[in-house]
Scaffold this active site. Sequence first.
Site, PDB file in Angstrom:
ATOM      1  N   HIS A 134      43.742 -60.272   5.718  1.00 39.67           N
ATOM      2  CA  HIS A 134      45.092 -60.814   5.848  1.00 39.67           C
ATOM      3  C   HIS A 134      45.138 -62.177   5.159  1.00 39.67           C
ATOM      4  O   HIS A 134      44.103 -62.795   4.908  1.00 39.67           O
ATOM      5  CB  HIS A 134      45.453 -61.043   7.319  1.00 39.67           C
ATOM      6  CG  HIS A 134      45.550 -59.808   8.147  1.00 39.67           C
ATOM      7  ND1 HIS A 134      46.742 -59.313   8.632  1.00 39.67           N
ATOM      8  CD2 HIS A 134      44.589 -58.964   8.610  1.00 39.67           C
ATOM      9  CE1 HIS A 134      46.512 -58.229   9.356  1.00 39.67           C
ATOM     10  NE2 HIS A 134      45.215 -57.995   9.358  1.00 39.67           N
TER      11      HIS A 134
ATOM     12  N   ASP B  88      50.022 -61.134  14.102  1.00 38.01           N
ATOM     13  CA  ASP B  88      49.844 -59.871  13.402  1.00 38.01           C
ATOM     14  C   ASP B  88      50.550 -58.800  14.221  1.00 38.01           C
ATOM     15  O   ASP B  88      50.086 -58.424  15.288  1.00 38.01           O
ATOM     16  CB  ASP B  88      48.345 -59.572  13.260  1.00 38.01           C
ATOM     17  CG  ASP B  88      48.067 -58.207  12.641  1.00 38.01           C
ATOM     18  OD1 ASP B  88      49.038 -57.495  12.303  1.00 38.01           O
ATOM     19  OD2 ASP B  88      46.881 -57.847  12.520  1.00 38.01           O
TER      20      ASP B  88
ATOM     21  N   ASN C 179      40.309 -62.023  11.000  1.00 36.05           N
ATOM     22  CA  ASN C 179      39.328 -60.930  10.986  1.00 36.05           C
ATOM     23  C   ASN C 179      37.911 -61.461  11.280  1.00 36.05           C
ATOM     24  O   ASN C 179      36.972 -61.189  10.546  1.00 36.05           O
ATOM     25  CB  ASN C 179      39.379 -60.201   9.629  1.00 36.05           C
ATOM     26  CG  ASN C 179      38.640 -58.880   9.650  1.00 36.05           C
ATOM     27  OD1 ASN C 179      38.306 -58.355  10.708  1.00 36.05           O
ATOM     28  ND2 ASN C 179      38.346 -58.347   8.480  1.00 36.05           N
TER      29      ASN C 179
END
Length: 251
Positions: free
Chosen positions: A243, A146, A9
Amino acid sequence: MKIISWNVNGIRAVYKKNFLEWFKSEDADIVCVQETKAEKEQFPKELAEMPDYHFYCSSARKKGYSGVAAWSKIKPVSVSAGIENEKFDAEGRVLKLDFEKFVLFNIYFPNGGASKERLEYKLEFYDYFLEYLKKYQNKTVIICGDYNTAHHPIDLARPKQNEEVSGFMPIERERLDELENMGFKDSFRHFNKEPDNYTWWDYKTAARSRNVGWRIDYFYVSENAAKHLKSAGIQSLVQGSDHCPVSIVIY
């Protein structure tokens, strides 16, 4: 061989949250990250020039968006960004690393939650990639990243409430069924069939403190690679992103 995957991120944001210390302490053979939100020259120098590692990245044309990167102690035979489709490659979602004994895909699958159009884009990406994978059916293949999809009810804390939410819609989950029908194994479920194992938690609702999460980050491996799996794990205590890292050890 230890391989780690993590949606960070934002690589510049996670760098300020002890990413380097974590990276060094793991001493992994390969580290793959997604959602870097940076072009190559924007990576902190310490990361772009990590001793003992070969560094590769793919960035989106849109600045501050998407992007994937990888560090490998073993130099790949070849590296390519993308899956030979401009519509998807413009978003910098794929790095393919070809090694002598296996092929590693590092992928940031699209999120379909923003609009109907983005859901369609996500499904098109899955369909194209699954077709593209057929080229590698005689190879040893590892696909990490992801996936932006929880596969089964066990893979999220509140399946009933999320059946019509992108990330757990039947139409999305079917794509992971298809991947498994092609012979690919979910490495974590190869070892662990327990609930309450998640890799993403919503920041806005402080979901992590209550472990109200989703397992959407995976290592899928081809059948011939599954025979060599030694372990697979979720590093749920590692902070720095919404995450957490996931990993496999393969011999």
